[in-house]
Write a protein that holds these residues in place. Structure first.
Motif, PDB file in Angstrom:
ATOM      1  N   HIS A 407     -47.050  60.268 -18.455  1.00  7.33           N
ATOM      2  CA  HIS A 407     -48.180  60.205 -17.355  1.00  7.33           C
ATOM      3  C   HIS A 407     -47.511  59.596 -16.266  1.00  7.33           C
ATOM      4  CE1 HIS A 407     -51.362  60.627 -20.211  1.00  7.33           C
ATOM      5  NE2 HIS A 407     -51.060  59.607 -20.973  1.00  7.33           N
ATOM      6  N   SER A 408     -47.954  60.052 -15.059  1.00 12.29           N
ATOM      7  CA  SER A 408     -47.557  59.687 -13.735  1.00 12.29           C
ATOM      8  C   SER A 408     -47.592  58.049 -13.470  1.00 12.29           C
ATOM      9  CB  SER A 408     -48.242  60.499 -12.573  1.00 12.29           C
ATOM     10  OG  SER A 408     -48.069  61.835 -12.834  1.00 12.29           O
ATOM     11  N   GLU A 409     -48.684  57.567 -14.104  1.00 14.01           N
ATOM     12  CA  GLU A 409     -49.046  56.149 -13.852  1.00 14.01           C
ATOM     13  C   GLU A 409     -48.262  55.041 -14.654  1.00 14.01           C
ATOM     14  OE1 GLU A 409     -53.336  54.837 -13.928  1.00 14.01           O
ATOM     15  OE2 GLU A 409     -53.837  56.989 -13.090  1.00 14.01           O
ATOM     16  N   PHE A 410     -47.386  55.761 -15.527  1.00 21.11           N
ATOM     17  CA  PHE A 410     -46.328  54.610 -16.050  1.00 21.11           C
ATOM     18  C   PHE A 410     -45.368  54.001 -15.048  1.00 21.11           C
ATOM     19  CE2 PHE A 410     -47.096  56.714 -20.483  1.00 21.11           C
ATOM     20  CZ  PHE A 410     -47.634  55.655 -20.921  1.00 21.11           C
ATOM     21  N   ASP A 411     -45.180  52.764 -14.969  1.00 22.59           N
ATOM     22  CA  ASP A 411     -44.144  52.347 -14.353  1.00 22.59           C
ATOM     23  C   ASP A 411     -42.848  52.315 -14.770  1.00 22.59           C
ATOM     24  OD1 ASP A 411     -42.658  50.726 -12.449  1.00 22.59           O
ATOM     25  OD2 ASP A 411     -44.113  48.922 -12.539  1.00 22.59           O
ATOM     26  N   TYR A 412     -42.172  53.643 -14.431  1.00 19.71           N
ATOM     27  CA  TYR A 412     -40.685  53.854 -14.914  1.00 19.71           C
ATOM     28  C   TYR A 412     -39.831  52.829 -14.646  1.00 19.71           C
ATOM     29  CZ  TYR A 412     -43.083  58.044 -16.610  1.00 19.71           C
ATOM     30  OH  TYR A 412     -44.029  58.915 -17.243  1.00 19.71           O
ATOM     31  N   GLU A 413     -39.867  52.315 -13.157  1.00 16.58           N
ATOM     32  CA  GLU A 413     -38.950  51.336 -12.802  1.00 16.58           C
ATOM     33  C   GLU A 413     -39.191  50.195 -13.669  1.00 16.58           C
ATOM     34  OE1 GLU A 413     -35.908  50.283 -10.900  1.00 16.58           O
ATOM     35  OE2 GLU A 413     -36.821  52.058 -10.094  1.00 16.58           O
ATOM     36  N   LEU A 414     -40.219  49.636 -13.994  1.00 15.35           N
ATOM     37  CA  LEU A 414     -40.313  48.576 -14.744  1.00 15.35           C
ATOM     38  C   LEU A 414     -39.737  49.067 -16.289  1.00 15.35           C
ATOM     39  CD1 LEU A 414     -41.881  45.770 -15.259  1.00 15.35           C
ATOM     40  CD2 LEU A 414     -43.510  47.184 -16.550  1.00 15.35           C
ATOM     41  N   ILE A 415     -39.924  49.844 -16.752  1.00 14.68           N
ATOM     42  CA  ILE A 415     -39.468  50.426 -18.077  1.00 14.68           C
ATOM     43  C   ILE A 415     -37.836  50.529 -18.177  1.00 14.68           C
ATOM     44  CG2 ILE A 415     -39.129  52.279 -19.535  1.00 14.68           C
ATOM     45  CD1 ILE A 415     -42.071  53.014 -18.580  1.00 14.68           C
ATOM     46  N   ASN A 416     -37.460  50.947 -17.046  1.00 12.98           N
ATOM     47  CA  ASN A 416     -35.985  51.019 -16.485  1.00 12.98           C
ATOM     48  C   ASN A 416     -35.232  49.797 -16.680  1.00 12.98           C
ATOM     49  OD1 ASN A 416     -33.570  52.432 -15.996  1.00 12.98           O
ATOM     50  ND2 ASN A 416     -33.585  51.727 -13.954  1.00 12.98           N
ATOM     51  N   ASN A 417     -35.919  48.596 -16.263  1.00 18.03           N
ATOM     52  CA  ASN A 417     -35.574  47.345 -15.955  1.00 18.03           C
ATOM     53  C   ASN A 417     -35.568  46.319 -17.169  1.00 18.03           C
ATOM     54  OD1 ASN A 417     -34.777  47.869 -13.099  1.00 18.03           O
ATOM     55  ND2 ASN A 417     -36.655  47.055 -12.467  1.00 18.03           N
ATOM     56  N   TYR A 418     -36.178  46.667 -18.136  1.00 20.14           N
ATOM     57  CA  TYR A 418     -36.753  45.755 -19.134  1.00 20.14           C
ATOM     58  C   TYR A 418     -36.519  46.426 -20.751  1.00 20.14           C
ATOM     59  CZ  TYR A 418     -38.060  42.816 -15.229  1.00 20.14           C
ATOM     60  OH  TYR A 418     -37.831  41.751 -14.119  1.00 20.14           O
ATOM     61  N   ALA A 419     -36.806  47.748 -20.597  1.00 18.80           N
ATOM     62  CA  ALA A 419     -36.461  48.279 -22.120  1.00 18.80           C
ATOM     63  C   ALA A 419     -35.044  48.385 -22.424  1.00 18.80           C
ATOM     64  CB  ALA A 419     -37.106  49.849 -22.161  1.00 18.80           C
ATOM     65  N   SER A 420     -34.715  48.220 -23.807  1.00 19.77           N
ATOM     66  CA  SER A 420     -33.453  48.300 -23.878  1.00 19.77           C
ATOM     67  C   SER A 420     -32.925  49.747 -24.270  1.00 19.77           C
ATOM     68  CB  SER A 420     -33.129  47.154 -25.342  1.00 19.77           C
ATOM     69  OG  SER A 420     -33.961  47.762 -26.415  1.00 19.77           O
ATOM     70  N   CYS A 421     -33.734  50.418 -24.648  1.00 23.63           N
ATOM     71  CA  CYS A 421     -33.486  51.763 -25.353  1.00 23.63           C
ATOM     72  C   CYS A 421     -34.607  52.450 -25.260  1.00 23.63           C
ATOM     73  CB  CYS A 421     -33.243  51.510 -26.625  1.00 23.63           C
ATOM     74  SG  CYS A 421     -32.250  52.886 -27.606  1.00 23.63           S
ATOM     75  N   LEU A 422     -34.424  54.056 -24.719  1.00 20.34           N
ATOM     76  CA  LEU A 422     -35.600  55.098 -24.468  1.00 20.34           C
ATOM     77  C   LEU A 422     -35.080  56.364 -25.300  1.00 20.34           C
ATOM     78  CD1 LEU A 422     -38.283  55.649 -22.964  1.00 20.34           C
ATOM     79  CD2 LEU A 422     -36.765  56.253 -21.033  1.00 20.34           C
ATOM     80  N   LEU A 423     -36.147  56.941 -25.876  1.00 17.97           N
ATOM     81  CA  LEU A 423     -35.972  58.403 -26.317  1.00 17.97           C
ATOM     82  C   LEU A 423     -37.067  58.805 -25.453  1.00 17.97           C
ATOM     83  CD1 LEU A 423     -35.282  60.636 -28.275  1.00 17.97           C
ATOM     84  CD2 LEU A 423     -36.956  59.932 -29.922  1.00 17.97           C
ATOM     85  N   ASP A 424     -36.738  59.929 -24.753  1.00 16.94           N
ATOM     86  CA  ASP A 424     -37.560  60.617 -23.675  1.00 16.94           C
ATOM     87  C   ASP A 424     -37.646  62.118 -24.446  1.00 16.94           C
ATOM     88  OD1 ASP A 424     -38.812  61.871 -21.780  1.00 16.94           O
ATOM     89  OD2 ASP A 424     -37.194  61.631 -20.237  1.00 16.94           O
ATOM     90  N   THR A 425     -39.051  62.109 -24.834  1.00 14.44           N
ATOM     91  CA  THR A 425     -39.251  63.709 -25.329  1.00 14.44           C
ATOM     92  C   THR A 425     -39.726  64.704 -24.487  1.00 14.44           C
ATOM     93  OG1 THR A 425     -41.594  63.033 -25.864  1.00 14.44           O
ATOM     94  CG2 THR A 425     -40.108  62.271 -27.344  1.00 14.44           C
ATOM     95  N   ARG A 426     -39.708  64.239 -23.227  1.00 14.68           N
ATOM     96  CA  ARG A 426     -40.431  65.112 -22.051  1.00 14.68           C
ATOM     97  C   ARG A 426     -39.558  65.503 -20.866  1.00 14.68           C
ATOM     98  NH1 ARG A 426     -45.305  67.414 -23.969  1.00 14.68           N
ATOM     99  NH2 ARG A 426     -46.339  66.020 -25.208  1.00 14.68           N
ATOM    100  N   ASN A 427     -38.325  64.737 -20.899  1.00 16.32           N
ATOM    101  CA  ASN A 427     -37.273  64.966 -19.921  1.00 16.32           C
ATOM    102  C   ASN A 427     -37.892  64.602 -18.490  1.00 16.32           C
ATOM    103  OD1 ASN A 427     -34.776  65.745 -18.783  1.00 16.32           O
ATOM    104  ND2 ASN A 427     -35.653  67.762 -18.030  1.00 16.32           N
ATOM    105  N   THR A 428     -38.383  63.365 -18.313  1.00 16.61           N
ATOM    106  CA  THR A 428     -39.151  62.942 -17.146  1.00 16.61           C
ATOM    107  C   THR A 428     -38.240  62.897 -16.087  1.00 16.61           C
ATOM    108  OG1 THR A 428     -40.651  61.143 -16.169  1.00 16.61           O
ATOM    109  CG2 THR A 428     -38.569  60.446 -17.513  1.00 16.61           C
ATOM    110  N   ASP A 429     -38.738  63.171 -14.732  1.00 16.58           N
ATOM    111  CA  ASP A 429     -37.778  63.238 -13.483  1.00 16.58           C
ATOM    112  C   ASP A 429     -37.218  61.855 -13.186  1.00 16.58           C
ATOM    113  OD1 ASP A 429     -38.497  65.805 -13.306  1.00 16.58           O
ATOM    114  OD2 ASP A 429     -40.209  65.381 -11.931  1.00 16.58           O
ATOM    115  N   PHE A 430     -37.698  60.764 -13.536  1.00 18.28           N
ATOM    116  CA  PHE A 430     -37.355  59.396 -13.013  1.00 18.28           C
ATOM    117  C   PHE A 430     -35.740  59.690 -13.854  1.00 18.28           C
ATOM    118  CE2 PHE A 430     -36.323  55.058 -13.497  1.00 18.28           C
ATOM    119  CZ  PHE A 430     -36.820  54.415 -12.304  1.00 18.28           C
ATOM    120  N   VAL A 431     -34.821  59.017 -13.168  1.00 23.82           N
ATOM    121  CA  VAL A 431     -33.366  58.706 -13.532  1.00 23.82           C
ATOM    122  C   VAL A 431     -33.510  57.387 -14.230  1.00 23.82           C
ATOM    123  CG1 VAL A 431     -31.134  58.598 -12.856  1.00 23.82           C
ATOM    124  CG2 VAL A 431     -32.744  60.258 -11.659  1.00 23.82           C
ATOM    125  N   PHE A 432     -33.299  57.062 -15.247  1.00 21.87           N
ATOM    126  CA  PHE A 432     -33.040  55.935 -16.150  1.00 21.87           C
ATOM    127  C   PHE A 432     -31.409  55.511 -16.233  1.00 21.87           C
ATOM    128  CE2 PHE A 432     -37.003  57.588 -17.737  1.00 21.87           C
ATOM    129  CZ  PHE A 432     -37.799  56.453 -17.507  1.00 21.87           C
TER     130      PHE A 432
END
Length: 440
Positions: A407-432
């Motif tokens: 979803h476009s409304e997800f705050d990917y910057e927030l996720i990038n800053n505070y998540a420890s580990c991410l599995l991306d099933t959609r190849n989102t454009d955001f650079v983690f």
């Protein structure tokens, strides 16, 4: 006594002059947008639905479908151009009616035609001569002529003479910003040439897209299944390539992007956590069921279905591998799933692949939560689940984040800053960059 020609020409004149009253049976993702477009085109529209909540919301001017603009619905209801009812006696008042009810599969992946049949029987009880009936629900080839036509004829009508019957498949793509009900080309196939002519006249007065006439309802029914089976099979190929590329330590997304540079002979399809929605995961099975009547086994279609159905298992397998590298078991791990809707920026979670993913995670003993800005709550096999907000605290407390719907409304910057580990099933454009990042 009116002639066949005069009955059909009178109806065409009503449709082209927009003096006809039109009905839409089923006010869901297909029916309500269609009813709104018909009312916006100048027709007086009656929507029929057995769900009293939908009837009430329409009559109050309250929208519940993402592809309908709230202001449009509200103004059409105030202008008395659109109203809804659960009373099928009002079929007597309509000159044309479209059937847009669900056509689900049963547990054996066979078509459940109960909604279509009950709707047609209700219509047949009150329909009058000079009426057009069009089925829009996706179904197997033969439905219009084998199921609907005999029910109408039981009431003494002659199809193509005093009642006109056709099939025109819906082509709704929820969330598509470019194509919608209004501008998507329409395919129409009538039981007779006159039926086709009348049905095409109705759609040409409502839609901006081309109206393509075919020789029979069966052709129109089959072409809709071809559209979605084509996508189903090509997505299955992309999913199988994703599994193989993972084993070979190759980035499947980079492979697809490279292949897409070829200007001919290749069309990119992309892998994901599985298929969702009420079309692509379901429609091909109508065809496999009907093919058995002719002694034919649709091997390619069924194998594609098996591959796509296996993707939730592959997602859970990847979760297990990632956690294992962190010296954690899947059992007891805290997992945040981003998105339950089956595609980006919509609220529709019908047949979403996230549901079987959650079911499998539950069976492994994982502790999961779901966040979705478009879905506040959803049903998982009968149980109502509330979604959560993506916050710094939630991200810090989970062992793994799984991006299931980008979803476009997800705050990917927030996720990038505070998540420890991410599995991306959609190849989102955001650079983690600040976390352990893994692709499907």
């Amino acid at each position: 006594m009116p002639t066949i020609k005069s009955i059909s020409e009178d109806l065409i004149q009503k449709l082209e002059g927009k003096t006809a009253t039109v009905g839409v049976v089923g006010l869901g993702y297909v029916g309500l947008p269609l009813a709104v477009e018909k009312a916006k085109a100048g027709f007086s529209v009656i929507g029929f639905d057995v769900q009293e909540d939908k009837v009430r919301m329409v009559n109050e001017g309250n929208n519940y479908i993402g592809d309908v603009i709230q202001e449009d619905l509200e103004s059409l209801v105030k202008e008395n151009k659109l109203r809804a009812t659960a009373d099928y006696t009002f079929i007597r008042d309509v000159d044309a009616v479209a059937i847009c009810v669900p056509t689900p599969l049963d547990i054996y992946k066979q078509p459940n035609m109960n909604y279509v049949e009950s709707s047609v029987r209700a219509i047949a009880q009150y329909v009058t001569a000079g009426t057009l009936i069009v089925l829009e629900s996706t179904t197997y080839p033969g439905t219009t002529e084998e199921l609907i036509k005999p029910i109408i004829e039981e009431k003494g009508f002659i199809i193509g003479q005093d009642v006109f019957l056709a099939y025109s498949p819906e082509r709704i793509d929820p969330g598509n910003k470019e194509f919608n009900t209004k501008n998507t080309p329409k395919v129409v196939g009538g039981v007779t040439k006159t039926c086709t002519k009348v049905a095409a006249a109705m759609y040409r007065t409502v839609l901006d897209g081309d109206v393509h006439e075919v020789s029979s309802p069966a052709v129109a029914e089959m072409e809709k299944l071809l559209e979605n089976t084509f996508r189903n099979i090509n997505i299955a190929l992309a999913n199988e390539m994703a599994i193989l590329c993972h084993k070979m330590d190759i980035d499947v997304w980079e492979v697809i992007d490279a292949a897409a540079t070829k200007p001919y002979g290749f069309m990119p399809f992309y892998p994901g956590p599985g298929l969702g929605g009420h079309c692509i995961p379901i429609d091909p099975w109508y065809l496999t069921w009907k093919a058995r009547e002719y002694g034919y086994h649709t091997k390619l279609i069924e194998i594609a279905g098996e591959i796509n159905d296996s993707m939730p298992d592959f997602v859970v397998q990847r979760c297990s591998e990632i956690l294992n590298n962190k010296k954690k078991a899947l059992k007891g791990s805290k997992i945040l799933i981003l998105g339950v809707a089956y595609k980006k920026d919509i609220d529709d979670y019908r047949e979403s692949p996230v549901l079987p993913i959650l079911n499998r995670l539950t069976k492994t003993g994982a502790d999961w939560k779901v966040a979705d800005p478009f879905v506040s709550e959803f049903k998982l096999y009968g149980e109502l689940i509330e979604t959560v907000q993506v916050t710094e605290e939630v991200l810090k407390e989970v062992d793994l984040v799984v991006l299931a719907t980008n979803h476009s409304e997800f705050d990917y910057e927030l996720i990038n800053n505070y998540a420890s580990c991410l599995l991306d099933t959609r190849n989102t454009d955001f650079v983690f960059q600040k976390l352990n990042y893994f692709k499907l």
